[in-house]
Design a protein around this motif. Structure first.
Motif, short mmCIF file in Angstrom:
data_model
loop_
_atom_site.label_atom_id
_atom_site.label_comp_id
_atom_site.label_asym_id
_atom_site.label_seq_id
_atom_site.Cartn_x
_atom_site.Cartn_y
_atom_site.Cartn_z
N ASP A 1 -6.14 32.27 13.95
CA ASP A 1 -5.64 30.91 14.07
C ASP A 1 -6.36 30.02 13.03
O ASP A 1 -7.17 29.17 13.38
CB ASP A 1 -5.91 30.40 15.49
CG ASP A 1 -5.33 29.01 15.72
OD1 ASP A 1 -4.35 28.66 15.03
OD2 ASP A 1 -5.86 28.28 16.59
N PRO A 2 -6.06 30.28 11.76
CA PRO A 2 -6.76 29.51 10.73
C PRO A 2 -6.24 28.07 10.71
O PRO A 2 -5.05 27.87 10.50
CB PRO A 2 -6.41 30.25 9.44
CG PRO A 2 -5.18 31.03 9.73
CD PRO A 2 -5.09 31.23 11.21
N VAL A 3 -7.12 27.12 10.91
CA VAL A 3 -6.66 25.73 11.01
C VAL A 3 -7.11 24.82 9.86
O VAL A 3 -6.44 23.86 9.55
CB VAL A 3 -7.03 25.08 12.36
CG1 VAL A 3 -6.13 25.59 13.46
CG2 VAL A 3 -8.48 25.33 12.72
N SER A 4 -8.25 25.12 9.25
CA SER A 4 -8.71 24.27 8.14
C SER A 4 -8.17 24.83 6.83
O SER A 4 -7.83 26.01 6.76
CB SER A 4 -10.24 24.27 8.09
OG SER A 4 -10.70 25.58 7.83
N PRO A 5 -8.11 24.00 5.77
CA PRO A 5 -7.71 24.55 4.47
C PRO A 5 -8.56 25.76 4.09
O PRO A 5 -8.05 26.74 3.55
CB PRO A 5 -7.95 23.38 3.51
CG PRO A 5 -7.78 22.16 4.37
CD PRO A 5 -8.31 22.54 5.72
N TYR A 6 -9.85 25.71 4.41
CA TYR A 6 -10.76 26.82 4.10
C TYR A 6 -10.28 28.10 4.79
O TYR A 6 -10.13 29.16 4.15
CB TYR A 6 -12.17 26.46 4.57
CG TYR A 6 -13.17 27.57 4.45
CD1 TYR A 6 -13.71 27.91 3.22
CD2 TYR A 6 -13.60 28.28 5.59
CE1 TYR A 6 -14.66 28.93 3.11
CE2 TYR A 6 -14.54 29.29 5.48
CZ TYR A 6 -15.06 29.62 4.25
OH TYR A 6 -15.99 30.63 4.14
N ALA A 7 -10.04 28.01 6.09
CA ALA A 7 -9.64 29.20 6.85
C ALA A 7 -8.27 29.70 6.42
O ALA A 7 -8.03 30.91 6.33
CB ALA A 7 -9.65 28.88 8.34
N ILE A 8 -7.37 28.77 6.13
CA ILE A 8 -6.02 29.16 5.70
C ILE A 8 -6.09 29.88 4.36
O ILE A 8 -5.46 30.92 4.14
CB ILE A 8 -5.09 27.93 5.62
CG1 ILE A 8 -4.88 27.34 7.02
CG2 ILE A 8 -3.74 28.30 4.98
CD1 ILE A 8 -4.26 25.96 7.04
#
Ligand code: UD1
Length: 307
Positions: free
Chosen positions: A140-147
């Motif tokens: 569940d990537p939610v931040s630009p970093y995680a995405i």
């Protein structure tokens, strides 16, 4: 044998460079020192350092052609969720585009490499309740970093399968140890804590200290990466963690014992959007032969000894 390490002057990158040299490899480092520091790298004939940005596409292509590395370790990143929220376009260039372009160049120019290893993050799991996180747990990537990290993982694996490039991805949990820079408010908590103990200054605790993390000592991280390289595994994702859930309150107690010092604590509100609990399942790594060498207590003790 030759390895290219992007971000090789950084915290984890410089430990990897040391290990690769010990294993007899020549190493080429590309680092723009935005997070890294040349002091992390000793001058050695086996290590060549280029102070360049991985976003410089022409330069990266030239390096690949000239150096023809057998192994590529992509560690260069803007490793801050907060920074990615403030500067999503710029961080996207480093955390995604630079990696994608390199894969595309490898594909087009038919470069022969033995392994392309991309470093991702536990951030891809986001705030979903399932614990411990397995590599096939929901993400569940939610931040630009995680995405960016997740999207890049997908490209790295798809390029691997579609174009027969030996690629692999690792997801770092909370890595700590010597050379981690405590200077930014978004630095790893253990580097900040170590600095507080050393300078005898108060530590700001966000929340009530019951939040948990899976802290892994940088030497174990390097061991895991080298195992993944030498096993020749490809087109897979691996968690790199200790597999142990530890609360911040426990860390504070353990670290006070180790240092023999007492820490003044300022309590502050919990950070917005922060993960409450985090711990990895590391069976996949263990099945590859990984044996954890550093418990949190041992890792912290060695870290403190070197301070
Ligand atoms: C970490 C990673 C981040 C990654 C994310 C994925 C680091 C430095 N950050 O963030 O790159 O995307 O995992 O889940 O490894 N804390 C304090 N006081 C401080 C600093 C931190 O109380 O001065 C608390 C934080 O609020 C948090 C915990 O310590 O609850 C750990 O913080 P931090 O080391 O920044 O790591 P993550 O938030 O897990």
């Amino acid at each position: 044998m030759k390895a290219l390490v992007t971000g090789g002057a950084g915290f984890i990158g410089s430990h990897l460079v040391d290990h690769l040299v010990e294993q007899g490899l020549d190493v080429v480092v590309v680092d723009n020192l935005s997070m890294g520091d040349l002091h992390n790298l000793r001058q050695r004939p086996e290590v060549k350092v280029y102070l360049e940005d991985v976003c410089n596409e022409k330069f990266m292509q030239q390096i690949l052609q000239e150096e023809q590395p057998d192994y590529i370790y992509f560690l260069a990143a803007v490793a801050s969720v907060a920074d990615s929220i403030e500067r999503p376009a710029e961080t996207h260039m480093v955390n995604h585009t630079a990696v994608f372009r390199m894969l595309e160049y490898i594909r087009r120019s038919h470069l022969e490499i033995k392994q392309f290893l991309f470093t991702s993050s536990a951030a891809v799991y986001g705030n979903l309740p399932e614990l411990p996180k397995r590599e096939d747990s929901r993400v569940d990537p939610v931040s630009p970093y995680a995405i960016d990290k997740y999207a890049t993982e997908r490209f790295v694996l798809a390029y691997g399968e579609l174009y027969d490039i030996p690629t692999v991805c690792v997801r770092f949990f909370n890595v700590y140890g010597p050379r981690q820079n405590p200077a930014s408010p978004y630095s790893g908590v253990l580097s900040i804590l170590t600095d507080c103990f050393k300078q005898q200054r108060p530590f700001t605790l966000y929340g009530d200290g019951t939040q948990t993390r899976d802290f892994v000592y940088v030497k174990d991280v390097i061991q895991a990466i080298w195992l993944i390289t030498t096993s020749g595994v490809k087109h897979e994702v691996f968690n790199i963690a200790n597999g142990v859930e530890t609360s911040l309150n426990d860390i504070l107690d353990t670290y006070e014992d180790i240092t023999g010092r007492e820490l003044a604590i300022n309590f502050a509100a919990g950070r917005l959007g922060e993960v409450k609990r985090s711990v990895a399942n590391i069976d996949k790594l263990v099945n590859l032969g990984y044996q954890r060498n550093w418990s949190l207590k041992q890792g912290l003790a060695q870290y403190w000894e070197g301070v």
